[in-house]
Design a protein around this motif. Sequence first.
Motif, PDB file in Angstrom:
ATOM      1  N   TRP A 209      51.121 -25.113  -6.347  1.00 42.30           N
ATOM      2  CA  TRP A 209      50.428 -24.547  -7.660  1.00 42.30           C
ATOM      3  C   TRP A 209      50.371 -22.847  -7.134  1.00 42.30           C
ATOM      4  CZ3 TRP A 209      46.021 -27.640 -10.497  1.00 42.30           C
ATOM      5  CH2 TRP A 209      46.885 -28.799 -11.136  1.00 42.30           C
TER       6      TRP A 209
ATOM      7  N   ARG B 114      45.094 -28.932 -18.016  1.00 41.85           N
ATOM      8  CA  ARG B 114      45.032 -30.482 -18.679  1.00 41.85           C
ATOM      9  C   ARG B 114      45.050 -31.413 -17.423  1.00 41.85           C
ATOM     10  NH1 ARG B 114      49.176 -31.163 -23.529  1.00 41.85           N
ATOM     11  NH2 ARG B 114      48.131 -29.800 -25.111  1.00 41.85           N
ATOM     12  N   HIS B 115      45.933 -30.976 -16.170  1.00 40.55           N
ATOM     13  CA  HIS B 115      46.027 -31.890 -15.004  1.00 40.55           C
ATOM     14  C   HIS B 115      44.604 -31.931 -14.221  1.00 40.55           C
ATOM     15  CE1 HIS B 115      48.689 -33.685 -11.823  1.00 40.55           C
ATOM     16  NE2 HIS B 115      47.490 -33.419 -11.220  1.00 40.55           N
TER      17      HIS B 115
ATOM     18  N   ASN C 295      45.836 -40.013  -9.747  1.00 40.29           N
ATOM     19  CA  ASN C 295      45.389 -38.716  -9.377  1.00 40.29           C
ATOM     20  C   ASN C 295      44.974 -38.298  -8.337  1.00 40.29           C
ATOM     21  OD1 ASN C 295      46.120 -37.293 -12.079  1.00 40.29           O
ATOM     22  ND2 ASN C 295      44.575 -38.891 -12.825  1.00 40.29           N
TER      23      ASN C 295
ATOM     24  N   LEU D 161      46.114 -34.491  -5.763  1.00 37.20           N
ATOM     25  CA  LEU D 161      45.981 -33.129  -5.906  1.00 37.20           C
ATOM     26  C   LEU D 161      46.024 -32.114  -4.750  1.00 37.20           C
ATOM     27  CD1 LEU D 161      45.185 -31.043  -7.904  1.00 37.20           C
ATOM     28  CD2 LEU D 161      42.801 -31.531  -7.594  1.00 37.20           C
TER      29      LEU D 161
ATOM     30  N   ARG E 115      42.248 -34.205 -16.453  1.00 31.75           N
ATOM     31  CA  ARG E 115      42.520 -35.647 -16.334  1.00 31.75           C
ATOM     32  C   ARG E 115      42.036 -36.195 -14.776  1.00 31.75           C
ATOM     33  NH1 ARG E 115      48.255 -34.163 -19.147  1.00 31.75           N
ATOM     34  NH2 ARG E 115      47.273 -34.402 -21.518  1.00 31.75           N
ATOM     35  N   THR E 116      42.256 -35.278 -13.776  1.00 30.86           N
ATOM     36  CA  THR E 116      41.942 -35.677 -12.455  1.00 30.86           C
ATOM     37  C   THR E 116      40.514 -35.778 -12.544  1.00 30.86           C
ATOM     38  OG1 THR E 116      43.967 -34.452 -11.569  1.00 30.86           O
ATOM     39  CG2 THR E 116      42.162 -34.943 -10.054  1.00 30.86           C
TER      40      THR E 116
END
Length: 273
Positions: free
Chosen positions: A167, A190-191, A157, A160, A194-195
């Motif tokens: 994004w 969600r991303h 991850n 980003l 999780r990151t």
Amino acid sequence: MAEAVHRPGLDPQGYIEREGSLGRVGHEFRPVVAAARGRLLDVFGARLDSAYLYGSIPRGTARVARSDLDLLVALCTEPGAADREAVRVVGEALDDEFPQIDGVGVLLYGRARLLSDLETYDLGWFVACLCTPLLGEDLAEHLPRYRPDSLLARETNGDLAVLLPRWRERVSGAKDSEEARRSLVRFMSRHLVRTAFTLVMPRWNGWTSDLREMAEAFAAYYPQRAEQLRAAAGYGYEPSGDPVALRSYVDDLGPWLAEEYARVHGVKTPRPE
């Protein structure tokens, strides 16, 4: 000396255990899984190296008419445009036919890439720890075991900052569509959760795929951002088309998280375009 805390998701040696199994697939989802297996074989035949389930269905936490079907397909050779179109068609057909799922996502790669040195701590880890074998040879047999360490955090991850400009474009393009915004809120929530979790994963020393548990693990180390992560975890399960949430993700939480991630773990090794 204080006794070490035993965290979930690890075996007695401290390696991340593989999550999910075909035995955990709920009764309602078994016809979907059987259909997916058959159609992948029909489409790819001998070119199919292996196929996997991942996500809530093999974890046994899927919700009828709310959860999607997630598949990873490995071909013997590198997939081309026609292969990607084929899995798109398969996914759409399954989604149309089975009301118990809400969408189908298919990741498609060549065997060589999944087993490459570059992907050992990203796609390789994903296959070995988060994917449940469905068809063919299990590529986990050719991959190492994994600990929840900083190397794994960086390579899974640590990109980003690279993603955020894309994004922002997607947020801008979805401003007139409630449904498009809802899809983006779900994906980005969600991303980011999780990151945020993998940011603290080496200190927390465990693994979970539960978004709310991830948010609580993060909150113990970054209380000033705890409520943002808890809200994002909620949106990951019950998304809305809230444009304010999307702007906060790309203008506040995302940039902060990218900077802190780079400071703590470094930046993910660049991949070819």
